[in-house]
Design a protein around this motif. Structure first.
Motif, PDB file in Angstrom:
ATOM      1  N   LEU A   1     -13.945-104.094 -24.633  1.00 27.85           N
ATOM      2  CA  LEU A   1     -15.149-103.737 -25.391  1.00 27.85           C
ATOM      3  C   LEU A   1     -14.835-102.816 -26.569  1.00 27.85           C
ATOM      4  O   LEU A   1     -15.440-102.938 -27.642  1.00 27.85           O
ATOM      5  N   LEU A   2     -13.887-101.911 -26.382  1.00 30.26           N
ATOM      6  CA  LEU A   2     -13.486-101.036 -27.488  1.00 30.26           C
ATOM      7  C   LEU A   2     -12.947-101.858 -28.659  1.00 30.26           C
ATOM      8  O   LEU A   2     -13.213-101.564 -29.821  1.00 30.26           O
ATOM      9  N   ILE A   3     -12.199-102.906 -28.341  1.00 28.00           N
ATOM     10  CA  ILE A   3     -11.657-103.793 -29.378  1.00 28.00           C
ATOM     11  C   ILE A   3     -12.779-104.643 -29.967  1.00 28.00           C
ATOM     12  O   ILE A   3     -12.908-104.775 -31.186  1.00 28.00           O
ATOM     13  N   ALA A   4     -13.587-105.242 -29.096  1.00 28.85           N
ATOM     14  CA  ALA A   4     -14.656-106.133 -29.557  1.00 28.85           C
ATOM     15  C   ALA A   4     -15.633-105.422 -30.492  1.00 28.85           C
ATOM     16  O   ALA A   4     -16.112-106.009 -31.463  1.00 28.85           O
ATOM     17  N   PHE A   5     -15.918-104.156 -30.191  1.00 32.99           N
ATOM     18  CA  PHE A   5     -16.858-103.399 -31.023  1.00 32.99           C
ATOM     19  C   PHE A   5     -16.159-102.567 -32.094  1.00 32.99           C
ATOM     20  O   PHE A   5     -16.785-101.730 -32.738  1.00 32.99           O
ATOM     21  N   ALA A   6     -14.858-102.824 -32.275  1.00 33.78           N
ATOM     22  CA  ALA A   6     -14.072-102.173 -33.337  1.00 33.78           C
ATOM     23  C   ALA A   6     -14.199-100.656 -33.295  1.00 33.78           C
ATOM     24  O   ALA A   6     -14.374-100.005 -34.323  1.00 33.78           O
ATOM     25  N   VAL A   7     -14.092-100.083 -32.101  1.00 33.07           N
ATOM     26  CA  VAL A   7     -14.218 -98.633 -31.939  1.00 33.07           C
ATOM     27  C   VAL A   7     -12.932 -97.964 -32.431  1.00 33.07           C
ATOM     28  O   VAL A   7     -11.847 -98.264 -31.965  1.00 33.07           O
ATOM     29  N   ARG A   8     -13.098 -97.052 -33.365  1.00 32.47           N
ATOM     30  CA  ARG A   8     -11.968 -96.302 -33.936  1.00 32.47           C
ATOM     31  C   ARG A   8     -11.987 -94.879 -33.363  1.00 32.47           C
ATOM     32  O   ARG A   8     -12.410 -93.945 -34.034  1.00 32.47           O
ATOM     33  N   ALA A   9     -11.510 -94.766 -32.149  1.00 31.86           N
ATOM     34  CA  ALA A   9     -11.487 -93.464 -31.479  1.00 31.86           C
ATOM     35  C   ALA A   9     -10.362 -92.609 -32.054  1.00 31.86           C
ATOM     36  O   ALA A   9      -9.343 -93.137 -32.510  1.00 31.86           O
ATOM     37  N   PRO A  10     -10.533 -91.281 -32.018  1.00 34.83           N
ATOM     38  CA  PRO A  10      -9.424 -90.413 -32.401  1.00 34.83           C
ATOM     39  C   PRO A  10      -8.228 -90.678 -31.483  1.00 34.83           C
ATOM     40  O   PRO A  10      -8.405 -91.082 -30.323  1.00 34.83           O
ATOM     41  N   LEU A  11      -7.039 -90.427 -31.971  1.00 38.12           N
ATOM     42  CA  LEU A  11      -5.826 -90.741 -31.220  1.00 38.12           C
ATOM     43  C   LEU A  11      -5.814 -90.087 -29.841  1.00 38.12           C
ATOM     44  O   LEU A  11      -5.468 -90.732 -28.851  1.00 38.12           O
ATOM     45  N   TRP A  12      -6.229 -88.828 -29.756  1.00 33.92           N
ATOM     46  CA  TRP A  12      -6.182 -88.157 -28.457  1.00 33.92           C
ATOM     47  C   TRP A  12      -7.159 -88.798 -27.477  1.00 33.92           C
ATOM     48  O   TRP A  12      -6.862 -88.903 -26.279  1.00 33.92           O
ATOM     49  N   VAL A  13      -8.309 -89.253 -27.943  1.00 35.50           N
ATOM     50  CA  VAL A  13      -9.285 -89.916 -27.073  1.00 35.50           C
ATOM     51  C   VAL A  13      -8.721 -91.249 -26.604  1.00 35.50           C
ATOM     52  O   VAL A  13      -8.797 -91.600 -25.417  1.00 35.50           O
ATOM     53  N   ALA A  14      -8.144 -92.009 -27.528  1.00 35.61           N
ATOM     54  CA  ALA A  14      -7.525 -93.285 -27.171  1.00 35.61           C
ATOM     55  C   ALA A  14      -6.414 -93.073 -26.149  1.00 35.61           C
ATOM     56  O   ALA A  14      -6.299 -93.827 -25.177  1.00 35.61           O
ATOM     57  N   GLY A  15      -5.612 -92.021 -26.341  1.00 36.57           N
ATOM     58  CA  GLY A  15      -4.532 -91.720 -25.400  1.00 36.57           C
ATOM     59  C   GLY A  15      -5.056 -91.384 -24.016  1.00 36.57           C
ATOM     60  O   GLY A  15      -4.491 -91.817 -23.005  1.00 36.57           O
ATOM     61  N   VAL A  16      -6.144 -90.634 -23.950  1.00 42.38           N
ATOM     62  CA  VAL A  16      -6.735 -90.285 -22.646  1.00 42.38           C
ATOM     63  C   VAL A  16      -7.282 -91.534 -21.957  1.00 42.38           C
ATOM     64  O   VAL A  16      -7.063 -91.742 -20.757  1.00 42.38           O
ATOM     65  N   ILE A  17      -7.978 -92.372 -22.706  1.00 41.83           N
ATOM     66  CA  ILE A  17      -8.535 -93.605 -22.117  1.00 41.83           C
ATOM     67  C   ILE A  17      -7.419 -94.474 -21.557  1.00 41.83           C
ATOM     68  O   ILE A  17      -7.469 -94.926 -20.408  1.00 41.83           O
ATOM     69  N   VAL A  18      -6.398 -94.711 -22.359  1.00 46.55           N
ATOM     70  CA  VAL A  18      -5.268 -95.540 -21.929  1.00 46.55           C
ATOM     71  C   VAL A  18      -4.564 -94.887 -20.742  1.00 46.55           C
ATOM     72  O   VAL A  18      -4.206 -95.556 -19.769  1.00 46.55           O
ATOM     73  N   GLY A  19      -4.391 -93.568 -20.797  1.00 44.04           N
ATOM     74  CA  GLY A  19      -3.711 -92.860 -19.713  1.00 44.04           C
ATOM     75  C   GLY A  19      -4.461 -92.930 -18.395  1.00 44.04           C
ATOM     76  O   GLY A  19      -3.856 -93.117 -17.336  1.00 44.04           O
ATOM     77  N   VAL A  20      -5.774 -92.796 -18.437  1.00 43.61           N
ATOM     78  CA  VAL A  20      -6.571 -92.874 -17.204  1.00 43.61           C
ATOM     79  C   VAL A  20      -6.381 -94.234 -16.551  1.00 43.61           C
ATOM     80  O   VAL A  20      -6.150 -94.337 -15.333  1.00 43.61           O
ATOM     81  N   PHE A  21      -6.453 -95.292 -17.341  1.00 42.19           N
ATOM     82  CA  PHE A  21      -6.276 -96.623 -16.759  1.00 42.19           C
ATOM     83  C   PHE A  21      -4.845 -96.855 -16.292  1.00 42.19           C
ATOM     84  O   PHE A  21      -4.610 -97.568 -15.313  1.00 42.19           O
ATOM     85  N   ALA A  22      -3.893 -96.243 -16.960  1.00 44.78           N
ATOM     86  CA  ALA A  22      -2.489 -96.379 -16.553  1.00 44.78           C
ATOM     87  C   ALA A  22      -2.264 -95.803 -15.158  1.00 44.78           C
ATOM     88  O   ALA A  22      -1.440 -96.323 -14.388  1.00 44.78           O
ATOM     89  N   ILE A  23      -2.982 -94.744 -14.819  1.00 39.70           N
ATOM     90  CA  ILE A  23      -2.862 -94.154 -13.475  1.00 39.70           C
ATOM     91  C   ILE A  23      -3.192 -95.199 -12.411  1.00 39.70           C
ATOM     92  O   ILE A  23      -2.476 -95.344 -11.421  1.00 39.70           O
ATOM     93  N   PHE A  24      -4.279 -95.950 -12.619  1.00 39.74           N
ATOM     94  CA  PHE A  24      -4.676 -96.965 -11.631  1.00 39.74           C
ATOM     95  C   PHE A  24      -3.628 -98.074 -11.523  1.00 39.74           C
ATOM     96  O   PHE A  24      -3.253 -98.471 -10.421  1.00 39.74           O
ATOM     97  N   HIS A  25      -3.167 -98.567 -12.664  1.00 36.96           N
ATOM     98  CA  HIS A  25      -2.148 -99.626 -12.643  1.00 36.96           C
ATOM     99  C   HIS A  25      -0.881 -99.122 -11.965  1.00 36.96           C
ATOM    100  O   HIS A  25      -0.291 -99.822 -11.143  1.00 36.96           O
ATOM    101  N   GLY A  26      -0.451 -97.918 -12.313  1.00 36.38           N
ATOM    102  CA  GLY A  26       0.764 -97.369 -11.718  1.00 36.38           C
ATOM    103  C   GLY A  26       0.629 -97.139 -10.224  1.00 36.38           C
ATOM    104  O   GLY A  26       1.536 -97.443  -9.445  1.00 36.38           O
ATOM    105  N   HIS A  27      -0.521 -96.608  -9.803  1.00 36.85           N
ATOM    106  CA  HIS A  27      -0.732 -96.323  -8.385  1.00 36.85           C
ATOM    107  C   HIS A  27      -0.646 -97.601  -7.553  1.00 36.85           C
ATOM    108  O   HIS A  27      -0.050 -97.607  -6.478  1.00 36.85           O
ATOM    109  N   ALA A  28      -1.256 -98.659  -8.059  1.00 32.63           N
ATOM    110  CA  ALA A  28      -1.226 -99.928  -7.323  1.00 32.63           C
ATOM    111  C   ALA A  28       0.206-100.377  -7.080  1.00 32.63           C
ATOM    112  O   ALA A  28       0.541-100.861  -6.001  1.00 32.63           O
ATOM    113  N   HIS A  29       1.059-100.183  -8.054  1.00 33.32           N
ATOM    114  CA  HIS A  29       2.440-100.631  -7.911  1.00 33.32           C
ATOM    115  C   HIS A  29       3.294 -99.618  -7.178  1.00 33.32           C
ATOM    116  O   HIS A  29       4.242-100.002  -6.497  1.00 33.32           O
ATOM    117  N   GLY A  30       2.949 -98.366  -7.284  1.00 34.15           N
ATOM    118  CA  GLY A  30       3.675 -97.352  -6.523  1.00 34.15           C
ATOM    119  C   GLY A  30       3.520 -97.539  -5.031  1.00 34.15           C
ATOM    120  O   GLY A  30       4.446 -97.295  -4.265  1.00 34.15           O
TER     121      GLY A  30
END
Length: 194
Positions: A103-132
């Motif tokens: 949705l962020l891509i579809a709606f062309a959301v231009r978040a500040p870099l730190w916000v984008a990093g936090v969003i990506v990082g939060v989701f990375a925790i879930f992906h990593g945990h599943a594999h850990g």
């Protein structure tokens, strides 16, 4: 142009990838198992491609930073999984990663870099945990982890290649449509349709 051609050649392979039995208690092996896991699981394909795609859409420095933040934070999530630290709703978090990033891509959301990093990082925790949580049963956990990171990186590169189309009006439409498709597939996982 060369990256676009490479992505165009790889896209059919990504589209025909079968759904993996992700996040089960099945045995996992070494490097090949780790490498193929993100590439053969649609829940991972959409999230990893979305990270690269959103990074490319946001431009420099996000095009470089987001695809690095994801695997680094994913490793933290993986360590939590190996240690048995519970994280609630891991599969929901993985599905939501596709929905939100799409949705962020579809709606062309231009978040500040730190916000984008936090969003990506939060989701990375879930992906990593599943594999850990899978790693302790792996025949070679280190090789599995290396394979997983490389497979993840290639999917990020696929997203970046697609994201480079934003330089033209038609390309921006393609990128935003890809975001909508990613969100739809994420929603299918979220609601148990896929």
């Amino acid at each position: 142009m060369r990256i676009t051609k490479t992505f165009a050649a790889a896209l059919p392979l990504m589209l025909v990838a079968s759904v993996a039995a992700a996040h089960t208690d099945s045995d996992v092996g070494g490097f090949i198992s780790g490498f193929t896991h993100p590439i053969l699981g649609w829940d991972h394909v959409i999230a990893m491609v979305a990270v690269g795609l959103w990074g490319a859409f946001l431009g420099k420095p996000a095009i470089y930073i987001l695809p690095v933040v994801f695997p680094l934070v994913m490793a933290v999530g993986g360590a939590l999984g190996v240690l048995g630290v519970p994280i609630p709703a891991v599969e929901t978090g993985i599905a939501l990663s596709g929905v939100v990033l799409g949705l962020l891509i579809a709606f062309a959301v231009r978040a500040p870099l730190w916000v984008a990093g936090v969003i990506v990082g939060v989701f990375a925790i879930f992906h990593g945990h599943a594999h850990g949580t899978e790693l302790p049963d792996a025949a070679n956990p280190f090789a599995y982890g290396i394979g997983f990171v490389i497979g993840t990186g290639l999917l990020h590169l696929g997203g970046i290649a697609l994201g480079l189309l934003v330089g033209s009006a038609a390309g921006r439409i393609v990128v935003r449509a890809a975001g909508a498709l990613i969100a739809a597939v994420g929603a299918a996982f979220l609601f148990g349709v896929a």
